[in-house]
Enzyme design. Structure first.
Site, PDB file in Angstrom:
ATOM      1  N   ASP A  17       0.797  -1.229   0.000  1.00 29.57           N
ATOM      2  CA  ASP A  17       0.000   0.000   0.000  1.00 29.57           C
ATOM      3  C   ASP A  17       0.825   1.273   0.000  1.00 29.57           C
ATOM      4  O   ASP A  17       0.365   2.322   0.428  1.00 29.57           O
ATOM      5  CB  ASP A  17      -0.901  -0.017   1.235  1.00 29.57           C
ATOM      6  CG  ASP A  17      -0.104  -0.262   2.510  1.00 29.57           C
ATOM      7  OD1 ASP A  17       1.116  -0.075   2.488  1.00 29.57           O
ATOM      8  OD2 ASP A  17      -0.710  -0.639   3.533  1.00 29.57           O
TER       9      ASP A  17
ATOM     10  N   GLU B 246      -0.631  -8.915  -1.200  1.00 29.01           N
ATOM     11  CA  GLU B 246      -1.133  -8.331   0.065  1.00 29.01           C
ATOM     12  C   GLU B 246      -2.329  -7.412  -0.220  1.00 29.01           C
ATOM     13  O   GLU B 246      -2.348  -6.239   0.137  1.00 29.01           O
ATOM     14  CB  GLU B 246      -0.028  -7.574   0.813  1.00 29.01           C
ATOM     15  CG  GLU B 246      -0.367  -7.312   2.279  1.00 29.01           C
ATOM     16  CD  GLU B 246       0.705  -6.500   3.002  1.00 29.01           C
ATOM     17  OE1 GLU B 246       1.659  -7.123   3.514  1.00 29.01           O
ATOM     18  OE2 GLU B 246       0.589  -5.261   3.054  1.00 29.01           O
TER      19      GLU B 246
ATOM     20  N   GLU C 102      -1.897   5.177   3.095  1.00 32.71           N
ATOM     21  CA  GLU C 102      -1.937   3.775   2.667  1.00 32.71           C
ATOM     22  C   GLU C 102      -3.350   3.236   2.433  1.00 32.71           C
ATOM     23  O   GLU C 102      -3.570   2.416   1.539  1.00 32.71           O
ATOM     24  CB  GLU C 102      -1.208   2.892   3.690  1.00 32.71           C
ATOM     25  CG  GLU C 102       0.306   3.102   3.733  1.00 32.71           C
ATOM     26  CD  GLU C 102       0.735   4.284   4.582  1.00 32.71           C
ATOM     27  OE1 GLU C 102      -0.131   4.981   5.157  1.00 32.71           O
ATOM     28  OE2 GLU C 102       1.954   4.523   4.673  1.00 32.71           O
TER      29      GLU C 102
ATOM     30  N   HIS D 273       6.913   4.750  12.723  1.00 36.06           N
ATOM     31  CA  HIS D 273       7.251   5.658  11.617  1.00 36.06           C
ATOM     32  C   HIS D 273       6.053   6.178  10.821  1.00 36.06           C
ATOM     33  O   HIS D 273       6.232   6.891   9.850  1.00 36.06           O
ATOM     34  CB  HIS D 273       8.177   4.936  10.635  1.00 36.06           C
ATOM     35  CG  HIS D 273       7.503   3.775   9.948  1.00 36.06           C
ATOM     36  ND1 HIS D 273       7.571   2.500  10.436  1.00 36.06           N
ATOM     37  CD2 HIS D 273       6.731   3.711   8.857  1.00 36.06           C
ATOM     38  CE1 HIS D 273       6.878   1.697   9.661  1.00 36.06           C
ATOM     39  NE2 HIS D 273       6.341   2.404   8.690  1.00 36.06           N
TER      40      HIS D 273
ATOM     41  N   ARG E 110       3.130   8.108   9.008  1.00 38.36           N
ATOM     42  CA  ARG E 110       2.923   9.551   8.795  1.00 38.36           C
ATOM     43  C   ARG E 110       1.888  10.133   9.745  1.00 38.36           C
ATOM     44  O   ARG E 110       2.046  11.238  10.248  1.00 38.36           O
ATOM     45  CB  ARG E 110       2.466   9.808   7.348  1.00 38.36           C
ATOM     46  CG  ARG E 110       3.629  10.015   6.405  1.00 38.36           C
ATOM     47  CD  ARG E 110       3.201  10.149   4.959  1.00 38.36           C
ATOM     48  NE  ARG E 110       4.367   9.864   4.120  1.00 38.36           N
ATOM     49  CZ  ARG E 110       5.067  10.779   3.458  1.00 38.36           C
ATOM     50  NH1 ARG E 110       4.692  12.034   3.460  1.00 38.36           N
ATOM     51  NH2 ARG E 110       6.122  10.436   2.753  1.00 38.36           N
TER      52      ARG E 110
ATOM     53  N   HIS F  58      13.842   4.690  12.166  1.00 39.76           N
ATOM     54  CA  HIS F  58      13.563   4.880  10.731  1.00 39.76           C
ATOM     55  C   HIS F  58      14.288   6.140  10.250  1.00 39.76           C
ATOM     56  O   HIS F  58      14.487   7.079  11.021  1.00 39.76           O
ATOM     57  CB  HIS F  58      12.042   5.029  10.598  1.00 39.76           C
ATOM     58  CG  HIS F  58      11.513   4.947   9.201  1.00 39.76           C
ATOM     59  ND1 HIS F  58      11.666   5.954   8.287  1.00 39.76           N
ATOM     60  CD2 HIS F  58      10.787   3.987   8.573  1.00 39.76           C
ATOM     61  CE1 HIS F  58      11.068   5.629   7.152  1.00 39.76           C
ATOM     62  NE2 HIS F  58      10.527   4.420   7.299  1.00 39.76           N
TER      63      HIS F  58
HETATM   64  C1  UD1 Z   1       7.009   4.701   3.427  1.00 40.67           C
HETATM   65  C2  UD1 Z   1       5.587   4.346   3.020  1.00 40.67           C
HETATM   66  C3  UD1 Z   1       4.882   3.617   4.143  1.00 40.67           C
HETATM   67  C4  UD1 Z   1       5.701   2.438   4.655  1.00 40.67           C
HETATM   68  C5  UD1 Z   1       7.103   2.904   5.010  1.00 40.67           C
HETATM   69  C6  UD1 Z   1       7.943   1.712   5.373  1.00 40.67           C
HETATM   70  C7  UD1 Z   1       4.372   5.885   1.534  1.00 40.67           C
HETATM   71  C8  UD1 Z   1       3.653   7.159   1.427  1.00 40.67           C
HETATM   72  N1  UD1 Z   1       4.847   5.564   2.755  1.00 40.67           N
HETATM   73  O1  UD1 Z   1       6.899   5.656   4.487  1.00 40.67           O
HETATM   74  O2  UD1 Z   1       3.637   3.127   3.680  1.00 40.67           O
HETATM   75  O3  UD1 Z   1       5.085   1.916   5.806  1.00 40.67           O
HETATM   76  O4  UD1 Z   1       7.686   3.545   3.861  1.00 40.67           O
HETATM   77  O5  UD1 Z   1       9.086   2.081   6.037  1.00 40.67           O
HETATM   78  O6  UD1 Z   1       4.534   5.194   0.570  1.00 40.67           O
HETATM   79  N2  UD1 Z   1      14.495   8.171   4.125  1.00 40.67           N
HETATM   80  C9  UD1 Z   1      15.869   8.089   3.944  1.00 40.67           C
HETATM   81  N3  UD1 Z   1      16.393   6.884   3.565  1.00 40.67           N
HETATM   82  C10 UD1 Z   1      15.640   5.771   3.373  1.00 40.67           C
HETATM   83  C11 UD1 Z   1      14.238   5.872   3.577  1.00 40.67           C
HETATM   84  C12 UD1 Z   1      13.696   7.080   3.950  1.00 40.67           C
HETATM   85  O7  UD1 Z   1      16.591   9.060   4.101  1.00 40.67           O
HETATM   86  O8  UD1 Z   1      16.178   4.715   3.028  1.00 40.67           O
HETATM   87  C13 UD1 Z   1      13.908   9.469   4.520  1.00 40.67           C
HETATM   88  C14 UD1 Z   1      13.890  10.496   3.376  1.00 40.67           C
HETATM   89  O9  UD1 Z   1      14.133  11.770   3.885  1.00 40.67           O
HETATM   90  C15 UD1 Z   1      12.440  10.399   2.880  1.00 40.67           C
HETATM   91  C16 UD1 Z   1      11.713  10.160   4.192  1.00 40.67           C
HETATM   92  O10 UD1 Z   1      12.560   9.292   4.928  1.00 40.67           O
HETATM   93  O11 UD1 Z   1      12.019  11.558   2.207  1.00 40.67           O
HETATM   94  C17 UD1 Z   1      10.340   9.567   4.093  1.00 40.67           C
HETATM   95  O12 UD1 Z   1      10.298   8.450   3.215  1.00 40.67           O
HETATM   96  P1  UD1 Z   1       8.884   8.035   2.542  1.00 40.67           P
HETATM   97  O13 UD1 Z   1       9.104   6.816   1.713  1.00 40.67           O
HETATM   98  O14 UD1 Z   1       8.287   9.211   1.866  1.00 40.67           O
HETATM   99  O15 UD1 Z   1       7.963   7.735   3.763  1.00 40.67           O
HETATM  100  P2  UD1 Z   1       8.048   6.644   4.895  1.00 40.67           P
HETATM  101  O16 UD1 Z   1       7.572   7.299   6.142  1.00 40.67           O
HETATM  102  O17 UD1 Z   1       9.369   6.006   4.859  1.00 40.67           O
HETATM  103  N1  UDP Z   2      12.472  -4.102   9.754  1.00 40.16           N
HETATM  104  C1  UDP Z   2      13.829  -4.216   9.530  1.00 40.16           C
HETATM  105  N2  UDP Z   2      14.695  -3.407  10.229  1.00 40.16           N
HETATM  106  C2  UDP Z   2      14.250  -2.495  11.125  1.00 40.16           C
HETATM  107  C3  UDP Z   2      12.852  -2.364  11.335  1.00 40.16           C
HETATM  108  C4  UDP Z   2      11.995  -3.179  10.624  1.00 40.16           C
HETATM  109  O1  UDP Z   2      14.266  -5.038   8.740  1.00 40.16           O
HETATM  110  O2  UDP Z   2      15.083  -1.791  11.726  1.00 40.16           O
HETATM  111  C5  UDP Z   2      11.554  -4.956   8.982  1.00 40.16           C
HETATM  112  C6  UDP Z   2      10.483  -5.699   9.764  1.00 40.16           C
HETATM  113  O3  UDP Z   2      10.959  -6.938  10.239  1.00 40.16           O
HETATM  114  C7  UDP Z   2       9.390  -5.867   8.728  1.00 40.16           C
HETATM  115  C8  UDP Z   2       9.539  -4.651   7.844  1.00 40.16           C
HETATM  116  O4  UDP Z   2      10.818  -4.093   8.129  1.00 40.16           O
HETATM  117  O5  UDP Z   2       9.633  -7.000   7.895  1.00 40.16           O
HETATM  118  C9  UDP Z   2       8.463  -3.649   8.125  1.00 40.16           C
HETATM  119  O6  UDP Z   2       8.728  -2.490   7.408  1.00 40.16           O
HETATM  120  P1  UDP Z   2       8.282  -1.078   7.887  1.00 40.16           P
HETATM  121  O7  UDP Z   2       8.003  -1.123   9.346  1.00 40.16           O
HETATM  122  O8  UDP Z   2       9.308  -0.115   7.385  1.00 40.16           O
HETATM  123  O9  UDP Z   2       6.969  -0.807   7.037  1.00 40.16           O
HETATM  124  P2  UDP Z   2       5.438  -1.257   7.203  1.00 40.16           P
HETATM  125  O10 UDP Z   2       5.392  -2.726   7.385  1.00 40.16           O
HETATM  126  O11 UDP Z   2       4.883  -0.493   8.357  1.00 40.16           O
HETATM  127  O12 UDP Z   2       4.841  -0.801   5.924  1.00 40.16           O
END
Ligand code: UD1
Ligand code: UDP
Length: 383
Positions: free
Chosen positions: A98, A120, A134, A211, A213, A244
């Site tokens: 999602d 999923e 999501e 993490h 939003r 995160h």
């Molecule tokens: C995203 C997904 C969320 C998912 C989560 C898993 C959307 C809108 N959100 O949220 O559904 O649960 O990923 O973790 O699709 N960043 C880094 N390095 C990384 C990753 C993130 O620097 O490897 C920072 C960047 O500044 C980026 C910010 O995190 O702009 C947010 O990343 P984003 O993918 O927009 O949102 P998440 O909160 O990570």
């Molecule tokens: N996870 C990981 N390292 C971490 C935190 C989470 O590998 O430090 C794994 C966790 O086991 C799960 C996945 O990340 O498989 C979940 O991803 P995340 O929480 O980023 O996103 P969501 O599931 O909420 O979309």
């Protein structure tokens, strides 16, 4: 017979973890050419997973920028995906879950009339802003997709209620359990020296990950305050929090928790370390979706740091509790578990309603059947 070209589109950590086992199965299937395309909505957190599972991608749009907006992700991904789709001309596109990458992936496929398989499918809270964005991403995906891989009977029922064709919905289990099967090892030695130093017998480790939003700002502050209350009330606890990379998460978490001597703030862990840390923790507090699905396999209770969840199965099975995002309610639920060993024992049971580790095999067979390359469909996952 010509090769069947299937393209997977992924962008974030959970998509990589949940697609890795399926990609592996597809790559090992005769007659299938699997092509991986990354939007790289996440960068470091995506690369960490790809390297652990030894996954190479043919295309990488590299779209991530610091503090990105939803519009940025959608627009950049859509534009980049068009070029890749025109070049590769896959027969099916697979998207997972999602995220905004998922939505952009299925839209891009639709614009080029390529069938979409949604891994999923069918999770719902019924509230369009929770989780945000999501819930809407996944609903839109269901409108576009041609094959819906619902992890559980409840997610299938959500799709049926929305009027989707029953013969296009398959209960497969969640692929995250296929991944978990390969990562948890009793004798695992953590590469991180700080984790290696923890004496899991001498203290109770509370593992935290948050993490979402919709939890940014005051809910995350409340979560941090509740964690400090717990540390104060239970001096045998150690809090481990791999933070995160979202700057909005890091700002708050570091501000509240950095100074405490019984808090270990870490960089995001690779799934091998994270899964083994889950297995050794006393319980887990999280707003993550994937972690809610994994923890029941490990017999670890989960306190869900949200007001609503699209994953009700673990609540019903009694291995997870909805703790909300208010300081008092989180403290009350968590201290209940820390004080009452019978209540803890009742939750710490290894029974997983989300999957049996065979979802990827089922999904692969369903795709082959869709293209007339398998005579039969698999038996559905039954919890
Ligand atoms: C995203 C997904 C969320 C998912 C989560 C898993 C959307 C809108 N959100 O949220 O559904 O649960 O990923 O973790 O699709 N960043 C880094 N390095 C990384 C990753 C993130 O620097 O490897 C920072 C960047 O500044 C980026 C910010 O995190 O702009 C947010 O990343 P984003 O993918 O927009 O949102 P998440 O909160 O990570
Ligand atoms: N996870 C990981 N390292 C971490 C935190 C989470 O590998 O430090 C794994 C966790 O086991 C799960 C996945 O990340 O498989 C979940 O991803 P995340 O929480 O980023 O996103 P969501 O599931 O909420 O979309």
């Amino acid at each position: 017979m010509s090769l069947l070209k299937i393209m997977s589109i992924i962008g974030t950590r959970p998509e990589a973890i949940k697609m890795a086992p399926l990609i592996r199965v597809l790559r090992g299937t005769a007659g299938v050419e699997e092509v991986l395309c990354l939007t790289a909505q996440h960068r470091e957190m995506l690369d960490q997973v790809l390297s652990l599972f030894n996954l190479t991608a043919r295309h990488d749009l590299n779209i991530m920028k610091e503090g990105q907006s939803l519009t940025h992700i959608t627009a950049r991904a859509l534009e980049g995906l068009e070029e890749v789709i025109l070049r590769e001309k896959p027969q099916m596109i697979l998207v997972q879950g999602d995220t905004t990458t998922t939505l952009a992936g299925s839209l891009a496929a639709f614009y080029h009339k390529i069938p979409v398989g949604h891994v999923e499918a069918g999770l719902r809270t019924g509230d369009k802003y929770a989780p945000f964005p999501e819930e809407i991403n996944r609903r839109l995906n269901s409108v576009v997709a041609d094959l819906h891989f619902a992890p559980t009977p409840a997610s299938r029922d959500n799709l049926l209620q929305e009027g989707l064709a029953p013969d296009k919905i398959f209960v497969t289990g969640n692929t995250v359990l296929d991944a978990l099967k390969t990562t948890v090892q009793p004798g695992f030695v953590f590469p991180d020296p700080l984790l290696r130093k923890i004496d899991f017998q001498a203290c109770r480790v509370l593992l935290v990950e948050a993490h979402r939003r919709e939890n940014m700002g005051s809910p995350l502050e409340e979560i941090c305050l509740a964690l400090l209350d717990l540390l104060r009330a239970f001096d045998d606890t150690l809090l481990v929090f791999p933070v995160h990379r979202n700057p909005a998460v890091r700002g708050t978490v570091y501000k509240y928790l950095r100074e405490h001597p019984r808090v270990l703030l870490l960089e995001p862990l690779d799934p091998l370390s994270f899964h083994n840390l889950m297995a050794r923790s006393y319980f887990i507090l999280t707003d993550s979706g994937g972690i809610q699905e994994e923890a029941p396999s490990l017999g670890r209770p989960v306190l869900v740091l949200r007001d609503l969840t699209e994953r009700p199965e673990a609540l019903e099975a009694g291995t997870a509790l909805l703790a909300g995002t208010k300081r008092e309610s989180i403290f009350k639920k968590a201290s209940g578990l820390l004080q009452d060993s019978a209540a803890y024992g009742a939750m710490a049971r290894a029974a997983n309603p989300y999957g049996d580790g065979r979802a990827s095999e089922r999904i692969c067979q369903i795709i082959l059947h869709y293209f007339g390359r398998s005579p039969s469909l698999p038996e559905p996952f039954e919890p």
